[in-house]
Structure formats: structure tokens, C-alpha cells
Design a protein around this motif. Structure first.
Motif, PDB file in Angstrom:
ATOM      1  N   VAL A 295       5.655  -8.634  -6.163  1.00  0.00           N
ATOM      2  CA  VAL A 295       4.409  -7.875  -6.087  1.00  0.00           C
ATOM      3  C   VAL A 295       3.813  -8.112  -4.710  1.00  0.00           C
ATOM      4  O   VAL A 295       3.627  -9.265  -4.299  1.00  0.00           O
ATOM      5  N   VAL A 296       3.553  -7.028  -3.981  1.00  0.00           N
ATOM      6  CA  VAL A 296       2.951  -7.107  -2.651  1.00  0.00           C
ATOM      7  C   VAL A 296       1.476  -6.750  -2.762  1.00  0.00           C
ATOM      8  O   VAL A 296       1.123  -5.686  -3.289  1.00  0.00           O
ATOM      9  N   LEU A 297       0.610  -7.637  -2.283  1.00  0.00           N
ATOM     10  CA  LEU A 297      -0.827  -7.390  -2.303  1.00  0.00           C
ATOM     11  C   LEU A 297      -1.284  -6.833  -0.955  1.00  0.00           C
ATOM     12  O   LEU A 297      -0.975  -7.397   0.094  1.00  0.00           O
ATOM     13  N   ILE A 298      -2.021  -5.711  -0.997  1.00  0.00           N
ATOM     14  CA  ILE A 298      -2.566  -5.110   0.224  1.00  0.00           C
ATOM     15  C   ILE A 298      -4.025  -4.723  -0.002  1.00  0.00           C
ATOM     16  O   ILE A 298      -4.481  -4.623  -1.137  1.00  0.00           O
ATOM     17  N   MET A 322       0.344  -3.634  -5.001  1.00  0.00           N
ATOM     18  CA  MET A 322      -0.887  -3.775  -5.774  1.00  0.00           C
ATOM     19  C   MET A 322      -2.059  -4.044  -4.836  1.00  0.00           C
ATOM     20  O   MET A 322      -1.898  -4.668  -3.783  1.00  0.00           O
ATOM     21  N   GLY A 323      -3.228  -3.561  -5.223  1.00  0.00           N
ATOM     22  CA  GLY A 323      -4.432  -3.805  -4.432  1.00  0.00           C
ATOM     23  C   GLY A 323      -5.179  -2.522  -4.159  1.00  0.00           C
ATOM     24  O   GLY A 323      -5.379  -1.690  -5.058  1.00  0.00           O
ATOM     25  N   THR A 324      -5.586  -2.328  -2.922  1.00  0.00           N
ATOM     26  CA  THR A 324      -6.310  -1.123  -2.518  1.00  0.00           C
ATOM     27  C   THR A 324      -5.652  -0.508  -1.282  1.00  0.00           C
ATOM     28  O   THR A 324      -4.804  -1.122  -0.653  1.00  0.00           O
ATOM     29  N   ILE A 364      -0.989   2.917   3.129  1.00  0.00           N
ATOM     30  CA  ILE A 364      -0.109   2.770   1.974  1.00  0.00           C
ATOM     31  C   ILE A 364      -0.957   2.832   0.701  1.00  0.00           C
ATOM     32  O   ILE A 364      -1.948   2.115   0.574  1.00  0.00           O
ATOM     33  N   THR A 365      -0.558   3.702  -0.217  1.00  0.00           N
ATOM     34  CA  THR A 365      -1.249   3.804  -1.497  1.00  0.00           C
ATOM     35  C   THR A 365      -0.595   2.846  -2.495  1.00  0.00           C
ATOM     36  O   THR A 365       0.613   2.912  -2.714  1.00  0.00           O
ATOM     37  N   PRO A 366      -1.368   1.952  -3.095  1.00  0.00           N
ATOM     38  CA  PRO A 366      -0.778   0.995  -4.033  1.00  0.00           C
ATOM     39  C   PRO A 366      -0.186   1.699  -5.255  1.00  0.00           C
ATOM     40  O   PRO A 366      -0.672   2.756  -5.678  1.00  0.00           O
ATOM     41  N   ASP A 367       0.859   1.110  -5.820  1.00  0.00           N
ATOM     42  CA  ASP A 367       1.375   1.590  -7.102  1.00  0.00           C
ATOM     43  C   ASP A 367       0.375   1.295  -8.215  1.00  0.00           C
ATOM     44  O   ASP A 367       0.226   2.070  -9.161  1.00  0.00           O
ATOM     45  N   ILE A 368      -0.300   0.171  -8.092  1.00  0.00           N
ATOM     46  CA  ILE A 368      -1.329  -0.225  -9.052  1.00  0.00           C
ATOM     47  C   ILE A 368      -2.582  -0.598  -8.268  1.00  0.00           C
ATOM     48  O   ILE A 368      -2.561  -1.519  -7.458  1.00  0.00           O
ATOM     49  N   THR A 369      -3.652   0.130  -8.493  1.00  0.00           N
ATOM     50  CA  THR A 369      -4.906  -0.145  -7.795  1.00  0.00           C
ATOM     51  C   THR A 369      -5.674  -1.231  -8.528  1.00  0.00           C
ATOM     52  O   THR A 369      -5.979  -1.105  -9.715  1.00  0.00           O
ATOM     53  N   VAL A 370      -5.969  -2.295  -7.810  1.00  0.00           N
ATOM     54  CA  VAL A 370      -6.753  -3.399  -8.361  1.00  0.00           C
ATOM     55  C   VAL A 370      -7.774  -3.797  -7.308  1.00  0.00           C
ATOM     56  O   VAL A 370      -7.415  -4.228  -6.213  1.00  0.00           O
ATOM     57  N   GLU A 371      -9.038  -3.630  -7.642  1.00  0.00           N
ATOM     58  CA  GLU A 371     -10.087  -4.031  -6.715  1.00  0.00           C
ATOM     59  C   GLU A 371     -10.193  -5.547  -6.704  1.00  0.00           C
ATOM     60  O   GLU A 371      -9.851  -6.222  -7.681  1.00  0.00           O
ATOM     61  N   ARG A 372     -10.678  -6.080  -5.601  1.00  0.00           N
ATOM     62  CA  ARG A 372     -10.838  -7.536  -5.515  1.00  0.00           C
ATOM     63  C   ARG A 372     -12.154  -7.922  -6.173  1.00  0.00           C
ATOM     64  O   ARG A 372     -13.234  -7.538  -5.724  1.00  0.00           O
ATOM     65  N   LEU A 373     -12.054  -8.684  -7.225  1.00  0.00           N
ATOM     66  CA  LEU A 373     -13.228  -9.128  -7.970  1.00  0.00           C
ATOM     67  C   LEU A 373     -13.216 -10.644  -8.072  1.00  0.00           C
ATOM     68  O   LEU A 373     -12.163 -11.281  -8.042  1.00  0.00           O
ATOM     69  N   GLU A 374     -14.387 -11.200  -8.222  1.00  0.00           N
ATOM     70  CA  GLU A 374     -14.474 -12.632  -8.475  1.00  0.00           C
ATOM     71  C   GLU A 374     -14.531 -12.856  -9.983  1.00  0.00           C
ATOM     72  O   GLU A 374     -15.354 -12.262 -10.685  1.00  0.00           O
ATOM     73  N   LEU A 375     -13.658 -13.690 -10.511  1.00  0.00           N
ATOM     74  CA  LEU A 375     -13.630 -13.957 -11.942  1.00  0.00           C
ATOM     75  C   LEU A 375     -14.784 -14.873 -12.347  1.00  0.00           C
ATOM     76  O   LEU A 375     -15.217 -15.729 -11.561  1.00  0.00           O
ATOM     77  N   PRO A 376     -15.308 -14.703 -13.569  1.00  0.00           N
ATOM     78  CA  PRO A 376     -16.293 -15.666 -14.059  1.00  0.00           C
ATOM     79  C   PRO A 376     -15.691 -17.065 -14.057  1.00  0.00           C
ATOM     80  O   PRO A 376     -14.493 -17.243 -14.279  1.00  0.00           O
ATOM     81  N   LYS A 377     -16.497 -18.050 -13.804  1.00  0.00           N
ATOM     82  CA  LYS A 377     -16.011 -19.432 -13.680  1.00  0.00           C
ATOM     83  C   LYS A 377     -15.257 -19.882 -14.920  1.00  0.00           C
ATOM     84  O   LYS A 377     -14.197 -20.500 -14.829  1.00  0.00           O
ATOM     85  N   GLU A 378     -15.811 -19.536 -16.114  1.00  0.00           N
ATOM     86  CA  GLU A 378     -15.171 -20.002 -17.334  1.00  0.00           C
ATOM     87  C   GLU A 378     -13.804 -19.355 -17.529  1.00  0.00           C
ATOM     88  O   GLU A 378     -12.870 -19.976 -18.061  1.00  0.00           O
ATOM     89  N   THR A 379     -13.634 -18.100 -17.057  1.00  0.00           N
ATOM     90  CA  THR A 379     -12.343 -17.426 -17.181  1.00  0.00           C
ATOM     91  C   THR A 379     -11.315 -18.083 -16.271  1.00  0.00           C
ATOM     92  O   THR A 379     -10.168 -18.304 -16.649  1.00  0.00           O
ATOM     93  N   ALA A 380     -11.734 -18.406 -15.057  1.00  0.00           N
ATOM     94  CA  ALA A 380     -10.815 -19.036 -14.113  1.00  0.00           C
ATOM     95  C   ALA A 380     -10.368 -20.406 -14.605  1.00  0.00           C
ATOM     96  O   ALA A 380      -9.220 -20.805 -14.428  1.00  0.00           O
TER      97      ALA A 380
END
Length: 452
Positions: A295-298, A322-324, A364-380
Motif C-alpha cells: 500500500v502506497v500512501l500519498i 491510498m490517501g489523497t 495521482i488519484t488514489p485507488d482508495i481515498t482516505v483523508e488524514r484524521l487524528e484518531l481518538p486517544k482511546e481508539t489508538a
């Protein structure tokens, strides 16, 4: 910004002489074709230039330096072409050569011009710009008290560089800002580590390429070997992180792709006006990685050489992107040394992915678009997807450090503190987590197979 290109030597005998030679050469050519070309000939344009220079030399209120006039004229010519073509004074050219080796002084910020505005392509990791919160897409309106509107790239870079420990204030406008804000940065000696890596989980590696420098391929080879050694066997999957990678050297991008695709497969090709600007780069024999999932992140800070890598792996279906959307710099700059130790960075070609896609101004258009988000502390904290080893990422390739028993307690404490920061950043990196989830899911589906 760093630009991709090949070194190409051209002999020039001096700027004043260049102008004279051009006048003679183009004048002769124009005389031969005057009837066909009419008043818009190159000869008349050169004549206009020399007339203006003569007037300035004779009548300007102060005495002017001829070389300064020539340098200014060349800068003007190149700035009218595109944002990436530029003239480098001897001092700037020397710094550029140092930059590609991965060590230089300043803020650690990659810039270009967009719609006439000095714009951040990306901050370089672990530099003053990165730590101060400068982001890709930021518009730099002022450097200290100097407006950037009338500055070319080289002048802007020169103003941002300076002795270690000195301060510079950047006035930044960003989406979401109601008005420009000042960022105070302290200059430092920038030591850019091109490749960093770690094991995310059993069988799953992470490699971050911050910039394509002279030793990127060499460092990647060491990183992949180290990951296999640490995993005690081949990897099941790899996250290749190219986010905020502004690019660098074309040949290094080609060599990075070479690790992952079959011999003879196209990596990238270029098209330009000159014969030697039409090139094709294909994968070489040997040194191939196993066919594990990648998986390549861009993101919007991924430009130039990083887009070549992402585009090639995407076209060959060797990786999921993956990415934006990436930055969209699809042009090749050739570095041409000049006789007085100055240099010319000239756009000479456009590059295309193996399937003939031009990335210029699109990206480059990602195959899967995923925005960069910060996870809640408890999830991480709850999601224990990374069993991270206690190694200092910055010294990952220095094998002698692994066996070094002479470190002081104070040094060990510093290393753990730095490592903990890296661990925390990855644990809260939503895109990296999604990439690892995809790799694991991919591996599960592969092992299940049809009918299982």
C-alpha cells in the motif's frame, strides 16, 4: 524545490560573450530567413535586448554591474516560462548540489509558485518548518518584512536560509485562516534522512521515503533487508509512505520502483523537444522483492519523483494507492552547469506513467481515498495493531550502533524519548492504520482462496 533531472554539460564562455555570440549567430540565421520570418524575428528581439542594456548602462542614475544585469535578464527569461525553470547563481548552484546529498542549512521547507504565489509543497520531516506546523499548500506572503510577490524562487530560498540559530518570520495564509498568521522559525542545519523504516506488526513493514536523494536506493535496500532480518523472514506486506515527499532525483525514483516490478517493465518515460529528452526507463534484472502486498500512501505534498513511484506501481497493479490526490508535478528539469559556476534549471520534458498518463497539474488519484484524521486517544490505545520494536528510527541503518554497549544512560534516555514520539505519531496516524488494515485483509483473503 528539488526537481528531478539529469545532469547535462554545456560549455558557455561567459555571459557577456554569450550575448555577443547570440547576436552574431541569430543575426546570420535571421538574415537568411528574413523574408519568411518578417518583423518578429529572433534577431530583432536580441537587438531590442542589447539596446535596452546599452541604455541602462549609459543612462541609469547609478552605475550598474554588467553581470548583475545579465543575471537579472536570465532570471526574467526563465520566470516567464514555468514555475520550475530558474537560474542559479554560483552560490545557489553550490547549495543545490549540497541539497541533493541530504544536508543543507535553513528551514526544511520545499516551495514553488502557484498562481503567482509562493506556496509550500511540503515541509521536510523533523525540521524547523515541520515542527513549527508549516503545511503543504500554505501560501507564504512575507519572509520577515519582505513581501514575496516580487521574489523568484531562488531569492525566496536565499532569504529563508541562514546561520543555525537565527530566526525568520514567515507570514502564512492557509485555508481556514481568517487572516494571515506569522510563524517564527529558528534556522538549523537540515540533515534529511531519506529512508526510515520499522516493523508495524509481525510480517508487516513500514518504509517512509522523505525525499529522493543520491543514496535513497541504497538506503531502501538496507531498510528492506533490516525489516526482513527483524521479522526473521520475508514480509507479508509493506506500507510505502510517500506523503509530503516533494521528489528529488529521477534516477532514484526509477531504482525504487525497480525493487518491486519485473525486469523489462516500464517505470516511466519522458517526452520533450530534443532527441535526448525522449527517454524510457525500465526495470533492471536482479534485486527484486517477493510479490507481497504493498500500500502506497500519498497526499497533496507528494510530488515529482514520488508521483513517478506511485504512478508506476499503480499502473502495473503492484500496489494499492491510498490517501489523497498528489501534487501534480509532471515535468522534468535538467540541471545545466554554466562556465562561471552558475547553473540553469530548465524544464526539458514531461514524464508519463507506464500507461501514458501525464501527471502534470493533475497528480495521482488514489485507488482508495482516505483523508488524514487524528484518531481518538482511546481508539489508538485500544487498537494494538503495531508491535513496535524499541529502535531509534534515525539510526536504523547504523548497524554498529546495535552492538554498541558504550552508550551512556543519558543517551539511552534521549533515544527512547525520540522513539516514543515516533511510536505515538504512528499509532495516531489514521491513514497508516487503514493501510495496515488493508494489508491484513488482503492477506486473509489470499489465504482463504476460492471455496474455503
Amino acid at each position: 524545490m528539488f526537481t528531478i533531472g539529469r545532469k547535462k554539460k554545456k560549455v558557455v564562455v561567459g555571459f557577456a560573450l554569450v550575448v555577443a555570440v547570440l547576436v552574431v549567430f541569430i543575426g546570420i540565421s535571421s538574415q537568411r530567413h528574413a523574408a519568411a520570418e518578417g518583423k518578429g524575428s529572433d534577431y530583432e528581439s536580441i537587438e531590442l535586448f542589447t539596446d535596452v542594456m546599452a541604455i541602462i548602462k549609459k543612462s541609469y542614475v547609478d552605475e550598474v554591474d554588467t553581470k548583475k544585469l545579465i543575471y537579472g535578464a536570465i532570471n526574467g527569461m526563465l520566470s516567464s516560462l514555468d514555475p520550475h525553470s530558474s537560474f542559479m547563481s554560483p552560490e545557489t548552484y553550490k547549495e543545490m548540489k549540497i541539497d541533493t546529498k541530504g544536508a543543507f542549512g535553513g528551514l526544511g521547507i520545499e516551495i514553488s509558485t502557484k498562481d503567482g504565489i509562493l506556496t509550500v509543497i511540503s515541509p521536510i520531516e523533523d525540521t524547523p518548518a515541520f515542527k513549527a506546523g508549516i503545511k503543504a499548500g500554505d501560501q507564504i506572503l512575507k519572509i520577515d518584512d519582505k513581501f514575496t510577490k516580487d521574489l523568484n524562487i531562488n531569492e525566496a530560498v536565499k532569504r529563508m536560509r541562514g546561520p543555525k540559530g537565527t530566526k525568520v518570520i514567515l507570514t502564512i495564509m492557509r485555508d481556514g485562516f481568517e487572516k494571515p498568521q506569522d510563524f517564527t522559525l529558528v534556522r538549523d542545519v537540515i540533515q534529511v534522512k531519506s529512508v526510515r523504516s520499522r516493523l508495524l506488526d509481525d510480517g508487516y513493514g513500514y518504509v517512509r521515503i522523505a525525499q529522493f536523494q543520491e543514496k535513497t536506493d541504497e538506503d531502501l535496500t538496507k531498510a528492506l533487508k533490516s525489516l526482513k532480518d527483524e521479522n526473521k523472514g520475508d514480509l507479508k506486506g509493506l506500507v510505502l509512505d510517500l506523503r509530503n515527499d516533494p521528489g528529488g532525483l529521477l534516477d532514484q525514483a526509477v531504482r525504487v520502483v525497480d525493487h518491486f516490478i519485473a525486469e523489462g517493465q516500464m517505470v516511466v518515460y519522458t517526452e520533450g523537444r530534443e532527441k535526448d529528452s525522449k527517454m524510457q526507463f525500465t526495470a533492471k534484472k536482479g534485486g527484486k522483492e517477493p510479490n507481497y502486498a504493498i500500500v502506497v500512501l500519498i497526499n497533496g505534498g507528494s510530488a515529482s519523483a514520488s508521483e513517478i513511484v506511485a504512478g508506476a506501481l499503480q499502473d502495473h497493479k503492484r500496489a494499492i494507492i491510498m490517501g489523497t490526490q498528489s501534487f501534480g508535478k509532471g515535468s522534468v528539469q535538467t540541471i545545466i552547469p554554466l562556465s562561471d559556476d552558475s547553473g540553469l534549471r530548465l524544464t526539458t520534458a514531461r514524464y508519463y506513467t507506464p500507461k501514458g498518463r501525464s501527471i502534470q497539474a493533475k497528480g495521482i488519484t488514489p485507488d482508495i481515498t482516505v483523508e488524514r484524521l487524528e484518531l481518538p486517544k482511546e481508539t489508538a490505545e485500544k487498537k494494538e495493531f503495531m508491535h513496535i520494536r524499541e529502535k531509534d528510527l534515525e539510526h536504523h541503518f547504523e548497524n554498529e550502533d546495535k552492538a554498541d554497549q558504550g552508550s551512556t544512560k543519558k543517551d539511552v534516555k534521549k533515544e527512547k524519548s525520540a522513539q516514543q514520539k515516533i511510536d505515538d505519531a504512528l499509532k495516531n496516524d489514521y491513514q497508516a492504520m487503514r493501510a495496515l488494515d488493508l494489508l491484513k485483509g488482503w492477506d486473509i483473503l489470499k489465504t482463504m482462496g476460492p471455496g474455503k
